[in-house]
Design a protein around this motif. Structure first.
Motif, PDB file in Angstrom:
ATOM      1  N   GLY A 169      -3.088  -8.186  -6.606  1.00 53.23           N
ATOM      2  CA  GLY A 169      -3.413  -8.285  -5.281  1.00 53.23           C
ATOM      3  C   GLY A 169      -4.038  -7.212  -4.521  1.00 53.23           C
ATOM      4  O   GLY A 169      -4.531  -7.208  -3.582  1.00 53.23           O
ATOM      5  N   ALA A 170      -3.784  -5.776  -5.622  1.00 54.82           N
ATOM      6  CA  ALA A 170      -4.365  -4.944  -5.466  1.00 54.82           C
ATOM      7  C   ALA A 170      -5.942  -4.139  -6.222  1.00 54.82           C
ATOM      8  O   ALA A 170      -6.757  -4.837  -6.431  1.00 54.82           O
ATOM      9  CB  ALA A 170      -3.636  -3.499  -5.753  1.00 54.82           C
ATOM     10  N   ALA A 171      -7.045  -3.805  -4.553  1.00 56.64           N
ATOM     11  CA  ALA A 171      -8.681  -4.146  -5.244  1.00 56.64           C
ATOM     12  C   ALA A 171      -8.466  -2.173  -5.753  1.00 56.64           C
ATOM     13  O   ALA A 171      -9.524  -1.955  -7.314  1.00 56.64           O
ATOM     14  CB  ALA A 171      -9.598  -3.543  -3.663  1.00 56.64           C
ATOM     15  N   ASP A 172      -7.449  -1.422  -6.232  1.00 52.24           N
ATOM     16  CA  ASP A 172      -8.360  -0.690  -6.531  1.00 52.24           C
ATOM     17  C   ASP A 172      -6.275   0.618  -6.715  1.00 52.24           C
ATOM     18  O   ASP A 172      -5.563   0.109  -6.153  1.00 52.24           O
ATOM     19  CB  ASP A 172      -8.266   0.737  -5.369  1.00 52.24           C
ATOM     20  CG  ASP A 172      -7.611   0.920  -4.576  1.00 52.24           C
ATOM     21  OD1 ASP A 172      -6.476   1.280  -4.328  1.00 52.24           O
ATOM     22  OD2 ASP A 172      -9.088   0.919  -3.193  1.00 52.24           O
ATOM     23  N   LEU A 173      -6.277   1.522  -8.100  1.00 50.12           N
ATOM     24  CA  LEU A 173      -5.372   2.396  -8.120  1.00 50.12           C
ATOM     25  C   LEU A 173      -4.501   2.647  -6.996  1.00 50.12           C
ATOM     26  O   LEU A 173      -3.347   3.269  -6.964  1.00 50.12           O
ATOM     27  CB  LEU A 173      -5.000   3.228  -9.336  1.00 50.12           C
ATOM     28  CG  LEU A 173      -6.069   2.334 -10.473  1.00 50.12           C
ATOM     29  CD1 LEU A 173      -6.179   3.309 -11.608  1.00 50.12           C
ATOM     30  CD2 LEU A 173      -4.909   1.353 -11.103  1.00 50.12           C
ATOM     31  N   GLU A 174      -5.688   3.773  -6.318  1.00 47.24           N
ATOM     32  CA  GLU A 174      -4.377   3.861  -4.996  1.00 47.24           C
ATOM     33  C   GLU A 174      -3.914   2.827  -3.814  1.00 47.24           C
ATOM     34  O   GLU A 174      -3.100   3.500  -3.652  1.00 47.24           O
ATOM     35  CB  GLU A 174      -5.699   4.664  -3.868  1.00 47.24           C
ATOM     36  CG  GLU A 174      -6.160   5.417  -4.630  1.00 47.24           C
ATOM     37  CD  GLU A 174      -7.109   5.332  -5.570  1.00 47.24           C
ATOM     38  OE1 GLU A 174      -7.257   4.326  -5.662  1.00 47.24           O
ATOM     39  OE2 GLU A 174      -7.925   6.277  -6.408  1.00 47.24           O
ATOM     40  N   SER A 175      -4.264   1.679  -3.864  1.00 52.81           N
ATOM     41  CA  SER A 175      -3.175   0.247  -2.983  1.00 52.81           C
ATOM     42  C   SER A 175      -1.966   0.208  -4.230  1.00 52.81           C
ATOM     43  O   SER A 175      -1.336   0.145  -3.282  1.00 52.81           O
ATOM     44  CB  SER A 175      -4.307  -0.292  -3.085  1.00 52.81           C
ATOM     45  OG  SER A 175      -5.565  -0.492  -2.656  1.00 52.81           O
ATOM     46  N   VAL A 176      -2.465  -0.357  -5.158  1.00 55.90           N
ATOM     47  CA  VAL A 176      -0.601   0.050  -5.847  1.00 55.90           C
ATOM     48  C   VAL A 176       0.529   0.788  -5.534  1.00 55.90           C
ATOM     49  O   VAL A 176       1.487   1.439  -5.931  1.00 55.90           O
ATOM     50  CB  VAL A 176      -1.059   0.018  -7.598  1.00 55.90           C
ATOM     51  CG1 VAL A 176      -0.049  -0.083  -8.769  1.00 55.90           C
ATOM     52  CG2 VAL A 176      -1.528  -0.668  -8.102  1.00 55.90           C
ATOM     53  N   GLN A 177      -0.525   2.815  -6.209  1.00 59.10           N
ATOM     54  CA  GLN A 177       0.731   3.586  -5.561  1.00 59.10           C
ATOM     55  C   GLN A 177       0.737   3.860  -4.283  1.00 59.10           C
ATOM     56  O   GLN A 177       2.336   3.763  -4.081  1.00 59.10           O
ATOM     57  CB  GLN A 177      -0.942   5.047  -6.003  1.00 59.10           C
ATOM     58  CG  GLN A 177       0.609   6.338  -5.836  1.00 59.10           C
ATOM     59  CD  GLN A 177      -0.467   7.848  -6.324  1.00 59.10           C
ATOM     60  OE1 GLN A 177      -2.285   7.497  -6.652  1.00 59.10           O
ATOM     61  NE2 GLN A 177       0.312   8.947  -6.251  1.00 59.10           N
ATOM     62  N   ARG A 178       0.633   3.712  -3.290  1.00 56.24           N
ATOM     63  CA  ARG A 178       0.558   3.246  -2.185  1.00 56.24           C
ATOM     64  C   ARG A 178       1.551   2.479  -2.239  1.00 56.24           C
ATOM     65  O   ARG A 178       3.014   2.596  -1.245  1.00 56.24           O
ATOM     66  CB  ARG A 178      -0.047   3.226  -0.804  1.00 56.24           C
ATOM     67  CG  ARG A 178      -1.091   4.072  -0.651  1.00 56.24           C
ATOM     68  CD  ARG A 178      -1.995   3.181   0.179  1.00 56.24           C
ATOM     69  NE  ARG A 178      -2.395   2.513   0.239  1.00 56.24           N
ATOM     70  CZ  ARG A 178      -4.161   2.899   0.009  1.00 56.24           C
ATOM     71  NH1 ARG A 178      -4.855   3.559  -0.948  1.00 56.24           N
ATOM     72  NH2 ARG A 178      -4.487   1.749   0.222  1.00 56.24           N
ATOM     73  N   ALA A 179       2.311   1.343  -2.904  1.00 56.19           N
ATOM     74  CA  ALA A 179       2.957   0.565  -2.564  1.00 56.19           C
ATOM     75  C   ALA A 179       4.217   0.794  -3.347  1.00 56.19           C
ATOM     76  O   ALA A 179       4.869   0.160  -2.966  1.00 56.19           O
ATOM     77  CB  ALA A 179       2.205  -1.057  -3.374  1.00 56.19           C
ATOM     78  N   CYS A 180       3.514   1.100  -4.583  1.00 56.60           N
ATOM     79  CA  CYS A 180       4.831   2.043  -5.478  1.00 56.60           C
ATOM     80  C   CYS A 180       5.965   2.922  -4.347  1.00 56.60           C
ATOM     81  O   CYS A 180       7.359   3.021  -3.952  1.00 56.60           O
ATOM     82  CB  CYS A 180       4.467   2.434  -6.284  1.00 56.60           C
ATOM     83  SG  CYS A 180       4.045   1.871  -7.738  1.00 56.60           S
ATOM     84  N   GLU A 181       4.803   4.121  -3.360  1.00 63.63           N
ATOM     85  CA  GLU A 181       5.378   4.899  -2.452  1.00 63.63           C
ATOM     86  C   GLU A 181       6.587   4.745  -1.130  1.00 63.63           C
ATOM     87  O   GLU A 181       7.322   4.846  -0.892  1.00 63.63           O
ATOM     88  CB  GLU A 181       4.781   5.738  -2.332  1.00 63.63           C
ATOM     89  CG  GLU A 181       3.718   7.382  -3.204  1.00 63.63           C
ATOM     90  CD  GLU A 181       2.644   7.462  -2.988  1.00 63.63           C
ATOM     91  OE1 GLU A 181       2.082   7.277  -1.473  1.00 63.63           O
ATOM     92  OE2 GLU A 181       2.427   8.262  -3.699  1.00 63.63           O
ATOM     93  N   THR A 182       6.025   3.523  -0.749  1.00 63.15           N
ATOM     94  CA  THR A 182       6.328   2.228   0.021  1.00 63.15           C
ATOM     95  C   THR A 182       7.381   1.526  -0.186  1.00 63.15           C
ATOM     96  O   THR A 182       8.149   1.135   0.570  1.00 63.15           O
ATOM     97  CB  THR A 182       4.932   1.059   0.509  1.00 63.15           C
ATOM     98  OG1 THR A 182       4.006   2.243   0.859  1.00 63.15           O
ATOM     99  CG2 THR A 182       5.859   0.503   2.520  1.00 63.15           C
ATOM    100  N   ASN A 183       7.681   1.145  -1.439  1.00 63.21           N
ATOM    101  CA  ASN A 183       8.804   0.123  -2.356  1.00 63.21           C
ATOM    102  C   ASN A 183       9.422   1.073  -2.746  1.00 63.21           C
ATOM    103  O   ASN A 183       9.632   0.793  -3.938  1.00 63.21           O
ATOM    104  CB  ASN A 183       8.231  -0.753  -1.749  1.00 63.21           C
ATOM    105  CG  ASN A 183       7.522  -1.595  -1.449  1.00 63.21           C
ATOM    106  OD1 ASN A 183       8.504  -2.301  -0.390  1.00 63.21           O
ATOM    107  ND2 ASN A 183       6.428  -1.525  -1.122  1.00 63.21           N
TER     108      ASN A 183
END
Length: 128
Positions: free
Chosen positions: A88-102
């Motif tokens: 579902g991510a459009a960029d790597l920053e979205s993945v990083q934010r998801a990992c930090e949030t979870n």
């Protein structure tokens, strides 16, 4: 094309990301995933999984985790979650934010380019 399905085609600041797994209660973390942006999609690969991303490569997993090989169920839950996030991510920053949030999944993201530079230039290894 529907707007929700559009992907980012602009270059981002992070070209490749290294993702480590830290099992709950463990002080150590192991690099387990490389993620990158390709044709507007976030792609990823792990040496601990087969090509389908659905099954663990048990030999590779045991080699990497050694005495923590009992963490396989938690690792597979984290990889299934990561697969959904990357889809579902459009960029790597979205993945990083998801990992930090979870943090319950134990995944830690870092810019792979920075890690590669530190490995190639040992005098900079203190930067890690």
């Amino acid at each position: 094309m529907m707007r929700a399905q559009e992907r980012s085609l602009t270059p981002r600041s992070v070209a490749r990301m290294a993702i480590s797994f830290r099992p709950m209660g463990e002080a150590r973390a192991w690099w387990v995933v490389t993620a990158w942006l390709e044709d507007g999609f976030v792609r990823w690969s792990s040496p601990c999984l087969d090509e389908s991303h659905e099954h663990a490569d048990m030999r590779a997993f045991e080699r990497r985790f050694g005495d923590c090989a009992c963490t396989l169920p938690a690792f597979m839950r984290a990889m299934n979650w990561l697969d959904a996030v990357c889809f579902g991510a459009a960029d790597l920053e979205s993945v990083q934010r998801a990992c930090e949030t979870n943090p319950e999944y134990g995944l830690i993201c870092e810019d792979a380019t920075r890690l590669e530079e530190a490995l190639l230039r040992p005098e900079r290894s203190h930067d890690l």
